[in-house]
Scaffold this motif. Structure first.
Motif, PDB file in Angstrom:
ATOM      1  N   LEU A 236     124.139  72.965  29.876  1.00 10.86           N
ATOM      2  CA  LEU A 236     124.196  74.282  29.248  1.00 10.86           C
ATOM      3  C   LEU A 236     125.649  74.719  29.112  1.00 10.86           C
ATOM      4  CD1 LEU A 236     121.467  76.020  31.474  1.00 10.86           C
ATOM      5  CD2 LEU A 236     121.088  74.888  29.265  1.00 10.86           C
ATOM      6  N   ASN A 237     125.888  75.673  28.200  1.00 13.23           N
ATOM      7  CA  ASN A 237     127.238  76.197  28.005  1.00 13.23           C
ATOM      8  C   ASN A 237     127.535  77.406  28.882  1.00 13.23           C
ATOM      9  OD1 ASN A 237     127.917  74.317  25.983  1.00 13.23           O
ATOM     10  ND2 ASN A 237     126.885  75.538  24.412  1.00 13.23           N
ATOM     11  N   THR A 238     126.523  77.937  29.553  1.00 14.46           N
ATOM     12  CA  THR A 238     126.691  79.173  30.316  1.00 14.46           C
ATOM     13  C   THR A 238     127.621  78.982  31.514  1.00 14.46           C
ATOM     14  OG1 THR A 238     124.666  78.630  31.519  1.00 14.46           O
ATOM     15  CG2 THR A 238     124.458  80.122  29.652  1.00 14.46           C
ATOM     16  N   HIS A 239     128.323  80.053  31.868  1.00 13.42           N
ATOM     17  CA  HIS A 239     129.190  80.092  33.061  1.00 13.42           C
ATOM     18  C   HIS A 239     130.197  78.939  33.106  1.00 13.42           C
ATOM     19  CE1 HIS A 239     126.956  83.439  34.769  1.00 13.42           C
ATOM     20  NE2 HIS A 239     125.858  82.813  34.431  1.00 13.42           N
ATOM     21  N   GLY A 240     130.780  78.648  31.953  1.00 15.85           N
ATOM     22  CA  GLY A 240     131.811  77.610  31.903  1.00 15.85           C
ATOM     23  C   GLY A 240     131.270  76.194  31.876  1.00 15.85           C
ATOM     24  N   GLY A 241     129.943  76.060  31.808  1.00 13.93           N
ATOM     25  CA  GLY A 241     129.298  74.745  31.797  1.00 13.93           C
ATOM     26  C   GLY A 241     128.380  74.591  32.985  1.00 13.93           C
ATOM     27  N   SER A 242     127.085  74.632  32.737  1.00 13.15           N
ATOM     28  CA  SER A 242     126.081  74.602  33.810  1.00 13.15           C
ATOM     29  C   SER A 242     125.089  73.473  33.616  1.00 13.15           C
ATOM     30  CB  SER A 242     125.311  75.937  33.853  1.00 13.15           C
ATOM     31  OG  SER A 242     126.162  77.020  34.138  1.00 13.15           O
ATOM     32  N   LEU A 243     124.305  73.225  34.653  1.00 13.78           N
ATOM     33  CA  LEU A 243     123.153  72.327  34.563  1.00 13.78           C
ATOM     34  C   LEU A 243     121.887  73.138  34.769  1.00 13.78           C
ATOM     35  CD1 LEU A 243     124.243  69.231  36.718  1.00 13.78           C
ATOM     36  CD2 LEU A 243     124.409  69.515  34.232  1.00 13.78           C
ATOM     37  N   ARG A 244     120.857  72.761  34.057  1.00 14.99           N
ATOM     38  CA  ARG A 244     119.502  73.250  34.354  1.00 14.99           C
ATOM     39  C   ARG A 244     118.706  72.036  34.817  1.00 14.99           C
ATOM     40  NH1 ARG A 244     116.855  75.315  29.393  1.00 14.99           N
ATOM     41  NH2 ARG A 244     117.721  77.379  29.873  1.00 14.99           N
ATOM     42  N   ILE A 245     118.331  72.034  36.089  1.00 14.65           N
ATOM     43  CA  ILE A 245     117.546  70.917  36.596  1.00 14.65           C
ATOM     44  C   ILE A 245     116.072  71.291  36.643  1.00 14.65           C
ATOM     45  CG2 ILE A 245     119.433  69.948  37.961  1.00 14.65           C
ATOM     46  CD1 ILE A 245     117.608  71.117  40.405  1.00 14.65           C
ATOM     47  N   TYR A 246     115.237  70.287  36.454  1.00 19.34           N
ATOM     48  CA  TYR A 246     113.784  70.438  36.563  1.00 19.34           C
ATOM     49  C   TYR A 246     113.348  69.648  37.802  1.00 19.34           C
ATOM     50  CZ  TYR A 246     113.836  72.043  31.686  1.00 19.34           C
ATOM     51  OH  TYR A 246     114.083  72.740  30.525  1.00 19.34           O
ATOM     52  N   GLY A 247     112.665  70.321  38.711  1.00 21.92           N
ATOM     53  CA  GLY A 247     112.233  69.675  39.932  1.00 21.92           C
ATOM     54  C   GLY A 247     110.733  69.729  40.116  1.00 21.92           C
ATOM     55  N   CYS A 248     110.238  68.899  41.014  1.00 18.17           N
ATOM     56  CA  CYS A 248     108.814  68.873  41.361  1.00 18.17           C
ATOM     57  C   CYS A 248     108.693  68.295  42.775  1.00 18.17           C
ATOM     58  CB  CYS A 248     108.018  68.045  40.361  1.00 18.17           C
ATOM     59  SG  CYS A 248     108.551  66.316  40.253  1.00 18.17           S
ATOM     60  N   LEU A 249     107.480  68.279  43.294  1.00 16.21           N
ATOM     61  CA  LEU A 249     107.255  67.653  44.598  1.00 16.21           C
ATOM     62  C   LEU A 249     107.529  66.155  44.495  1.00 16.21           C
ATOM     63  CD1 LEU A 249     103.978  69.483  45.741  1.00 16.21           C
ATOM     64  CD2 LEU A 249     106.333  70.019  46.363  1.00 16.21           C
ATOM     65  N   GLU A 250     107.997  65.576  45.567  1.00 16.70           N
ATOM     66  CA  GLU A 250     108.393  64.165  45.565  1.00 16.70           C
ATOM     67  C   GLU A 250     107.235  63.250  45.158  1.00 16.70           C
ATOM     68  OE1 GLU A 250     111.422  61.633  48.316  1.00 16.70           O
ATOM     69  OE2 GLU A 250     109.764  62.624  49.355  1.00 16.70           O
ATOM     70  N   GLY A 251     106.023  63.618  45.525  1.00 17.21           N
ATOM     71  CA  GLY A 251     104.866  62.776  45.219  1.00 17.21           C
ATOM     72  C   GLY A 251     104.315  62.951  43.818  1.00 17.21           C
ATOM     73  N   SER A 252     104.911  63.841  43.031  1.00 22.95           N
ATOM     74  CA  SER A 252     104.434  64.070  41.668  1.00 22.95           C
ATOM     75  C   SER A 252     104.595  62.821  40.820  1.00 22.95           C
ATOM     76  CB  SER A 252     105.208  65.224  41.030  1.00 22.95           C
ATOM     77  OG  SER A 252     104.920  65.322  39.645  1.00 22.95           O
ATOM     78  N   GLU A 253     103.701  62.671  39.860  1.00 26.86           N
ATOM     79  CA  GLU A 253     103.738  61.499  38.979  1.00 26.86           C
ATOM     80  C   GLU A 253     104.666  61.698  37.773  1.00 26.86           C
ATOM     81  OE1 GLU A 253      99.766  60.409  37.935  1.00 26.86           O
ATOM     82  OE2 GLU A 253      99.191  59.925  40.002  1.00 26.86           O
ATOM     83  N   ARG A 254     105.365  62.794  37.726  1.00 23.48           N
ATOM     84  CA  ARG A 254     106.253  63.046  36.589  1.00 23.48           C
ATOM     85  C   ARG A 254     107.344  61.967  36.507  1.00 23.48           C
ATOM     86  NH1 ARG A 254     106.030  67.619  33.642  1.00 23.48           N
ATOM     87  NH2 ARG A 254     104.490  69.166  34.341  1.00 23.48           N
TER      88      ARG A 254
END
Length: 295
Positions: A236-254
């Motif tokens: 992302l461009n916000t705040h001088g350059g950011s990350l948006r991470i997507y997380g889930c439970l470790e056992g998720s099949e994603r």
């Protein structure tokens, strides 16, 4: 429990950033605290030398209101529309935002008829969120809070924009995320990217409220230890350059997106797992400061 020995940046003594002074305050000295960052050579988390606790920053008269920025409101609206569509959220879903501030983001979920809850410790901003019809709990988020609050009703989507870097115990916070989440629930967190701070010498983004300065590498390590996994990331461009991470439970099949490996590789190639880049940052920052003063 690693003892932090490697100084990343020392900005001397500074007053807390959002502690604005009243006319009466001007009659007394302003309190300054050391503002010094260290890096852990094992997990590569950059963190402050702590002198104040979070409840000393985030007081009931906290002065930062997210909605004053029209571009930030637009950013929040775009995110809300995207995530509602992608996760197919509806009236049966449950969304929680940690550090909900004045309702700048959850207002979009209220408008869409999606049940939501804000967690916001500062009274000044929480009152504004409640005026928008957003239910708010005025507490700091962590493992104990999450286990009690979400023992029976788990969450489909947990949102945390620019809060992950603001918590003194980032591991306890992460355990709270795990405790609150449904088995196939999703977490999205946004935070300034350490890579951008180093590349662009953004020492002006360093302040006491930021307990941590985060790379994807360090966040993946914290998530893994907490029983979570990062499965996608966006720049992302916000705040001088950011990350948006997507997380889930470790056992998720994603399935983990190739973008995660791509940014981890980028961080490695830029030296974020090499102590030298951290040891050299003070010199580069001082050169920038001297150039500005000379100009």
């Amino acid at each position: 429990n690693t003892v932090l020995k490697n100084t990343f940046l020392d900005l001397g003594f500074q007053p807390p950033s959002n502690s604005y002074r009243s006319t009466n305050d001007l009659k007394s000295p302003e309190v300054h605290f050391p503002l010094k960052l260290f890096v852990c050579h094992k997990c590569w988390l950059v963190q402050t030398e702590d002198y104040l606790s979070s409840d000393q920053f985030f007081t009931e008269d906290y002065a930062y209101f997210s909605s004053v920025s029209s571009s930030w409101l637009e950013h929040a609206k775009d995110y809300s529309e995207m995530i509602i569509e992608n996760l197919e959220l509806n009236s049966k879903s449950f969304v929680v935002e940690i550090a909900a501030n004045d309702g700048y983001l959850l207002r979009n979920f209220v408008s869409a008829g999606i049940p939501c809850l804000g967690i916001e410790p500062t009274t000044s901003t929480a009152k504004e969120a409640e005026k928008l019809g957003i239910p708010v709990i005025q507490e700091f988020f962590g493992k104990s809070f999450a286990e009690e609050q979400f023992s029976t009703k788990k969450v489909d989507l947990i949102i945390g924009n620019n809060v992950y870097a603001h918590v003194p115990d980032i591991y306890d916070f992460s355990l709270g995320l795990k405790a609150a989440l449904k088995p196939e629930g999703i977490i999205t967190l946004e935070f300034p990217h350490l890579l951008k701070l180093i590349n662009d010498t953004q020492f002006d983004t360093v302040y006491h409220e930021h307990f941590s300065y985060l790379s994807l590498k360090s966040v993946c390590g914290i998530f893994k230890k907490a029983g979570l996994k990062v499965w996608n990331v966006e720049e992302l461009n916000t705040h001088g350059g950011s990350l948006r991470i997507y997380g889930c439970l470790e056992g998720s099949e994603r399935t983990v997106s190739p973008t995660v490996a791509k940014i981890l590789k980028q961080e490695f190639e830029m030296g974020l797992t090499n102590i030298e880049i951290y040891n050299n940052f003070q010199t580069i920052q001082c050169q920038k400061k001297d150039n500005l003063l000379n100009m």
